[in-house]
Design an enzyme around this catalytic site. Structure first.
Site, PDB file in Angstrom:
ATOM      1  N   ALA A  62       0.800  -1.166  -0.034  1.00 63.78           N
ATOM      2  CA  ALA A  62      -0.194   0.049   0.113  1.00 63.78           C
ATOM      3  C   ALA A  62       0.785   1.427   0.004  1.00 63.78           C
ATOM      4  O   ALA A  62       2.083   1.205   0.250  1.00 63.78           O
ATOM      5  CB  ALA A  62      -0.851  -0.021   1.460  1.00 63.78           C
ATOM      6  N   GLY A 112      -0.132  -5.433   0.448  1.00 62.71           N
ATOM      7  CA  GLY A 112      -1.238  -5.562  -0.700  1.00 62.71           C
ATOM      8  C   GLY A 112      -0.769  -6.207  -1.996  1.00 62.71           C
ATOM      9  O   GLY A 112      -1.639  -6.832  -2.709  1.00 62.71           O
ATOM     10  N   GLU A 117      -1.281  -9.633  -1.374  1.00 62.85           N
ATOM     11  CA  GLU A 117      -2.588  -9.825  -1.268  1.00 62.85           C
ATOM     12  C   GLU A 117      -3.294 -10.146  -2.795  1.00 62.85           C
ATOM     13  O   GLU A 117      -4.158 -10.491  -3.116  1.00 62.85           O
ATOM     14  CB  GLU A 117      -3.160  -8.732  -0.510  1.00 62.85           C
ATOM     15  CG  GLU A 117      -3.337  -9.100   0.853  1.00 62.85           C
ATOM     16  CD  GLU A 117      -3.664  -8.028   1.970  1.00 62.85           C
ATOM     17  OE1 GLU A 117      -4.484  -8.152   2.776  1.00 62.85           O
ATOM     18  OE2 GLU A 117      -3.259  -6.846   1.637  1.00 62.85           O
ATOM     19  N   GLU A 138       2.346  -6.190   7.215  1.00 64.74           N
ATOM     20  CA  GLU A 138       1.602  -5.292   7.994  1.00 64.74           C
ATOM     21  C   GLU A 138       1.777  -5.234   9.493  1.00 64.74           C
ATOM     22  O   GLU A 138       1.804  -4.116  10.175  1.00 64.74           O
ATOM     23  CB  GLU A 138       0.193  -5.435   7.825  1.00 64.74           C
ATOM     24  CG  GLU A 138      -0.205  -5.353   6.326  1.00 64.74           C
ATOM     25  CD  GLU A 138      -0.272  -6.192   5.327  1.00 64.74           C
ATOM     26  OE1 GLU A 138      -0.592  -6.197   4.082  1.00 64.74           O
ATOM     27  OE2 GLU A 138       0.738  -7.446   5.807  1.00 64.74           O
TER      28      GLU A 138
END
Length: 255
Positions: free
Chosen positions: A61, A106, A109, A129
């Site tokens: 992110a 991300g 993911e 994270e």
């Protein structure tokens, strides 16, 4: 635009394009959702490659953007974040991730949203994270555990450590490791082969597997049963069986 959809020979490439690290900011997330939905609708897209370029898949992110968001802002944004990734996971066509360089947070993911993952020898994957005092928020706690099992997923999520391609292969986080220069070529070849297959049967197979993983076996069997019987109404089924009887296995042409 930070994401592009390029279509050739039945294969749509969802190409991340936000140098230098393809950080997944809000605009990129929204664009990803838009193009995933376009790939779902388009009949000329029969399989999809997710690709970040030769150097990096996606390093996560946009932390600077997230740092400026308070609790209220993230309550309002979190669902949209997940929805953008779910739109990729729900593309009813074969999807392969071509992973080069970093696929973290991300980025990891997003790779988890694919049906198959081909990684470069220099790739590094992980869910860091926890090192920010957070947990994965775009499906990582759910898709990673389903893919590699809860204990292995918890190890990666609890520690935030990065894994190299060889360990990712051992864990089942990726499915094939190849030289970096061959990642996109091999991912495209995987997608192109399936793009020539029976589109509705591939959709049925994907939905049956995915639904079965999300529910009890009886419900999964019912989904499988309905799709299996329903495919007997398709032209592809007629063509496939006729070719098998007349020419032998594996020679049917579905386009």
């Amino acid at each position: 635009m930070t994401v592009h959809l390029e279509v050739a020979d039945g294969v749509g490439t969802l190409r991340l394009d936000r140098p230098p690290m393809n950080a997944l900011d809000v605009a990129t997330q929204d664009r990803l959702k838009e193009l995933a939905e376009e790939a779902t609708r388009r009949e000329d897209v029969r399989a999809v490659v997710i690709y970040g370029g030769e150097k990096v898949f996606a390093a996560g992110a946009d932390i600077k953007e997230m740092q400026a968001m308070d609790h209220t802002a993230m309550v309002l944004r979190a669902r949209a974040l997940q929805d953008s990734f779910t739109a990729v996971a729900r593309i009813p066509k074969p999807v392969v991730a071509a992973v080069t360089g970093y696929a973290l947070g991300g980025g990891c993911e997003l790779a988890l949203c694919a049906d198959y993952r081909i990684a470069a020898e220099n790739a590094k994957l992980g869910q860091p994270e926890i090192l920010l005092g957070l947990i994965p928020g775009a499906g990582g706690t759910q898709r990673l555990a389903r893919l590699i099992g809860p204990s292995k997923a918890k190890d990666l999520i609890f520690t935030g450590r990065q894994v190299r391609a060889d360990e990712a292969l051992t864990l089942g986080l990726v499915d094939r490791v190849v030289p970096a220069a061959e990642v996109y070529e091999q991912a495209h070849a995987w997608a192109a082969r399936l793009a020539r297959g029976p589109a509705l049967a591939l959709r049925a197979a994907k939905e049956s597997v995915d639904t079965g993983l999300e529910t009890d076996i009886e419900t999964g069997l019912a989904v499988e049963r309905n799709w299996f019987a329903g495919l007997f109404a398709t032209e592809d089924r007629e063509r496939g069986m006729r070719s098998f009887v007349e020419e032998g296995p594996g020679k049917a042409k579905f386009l």
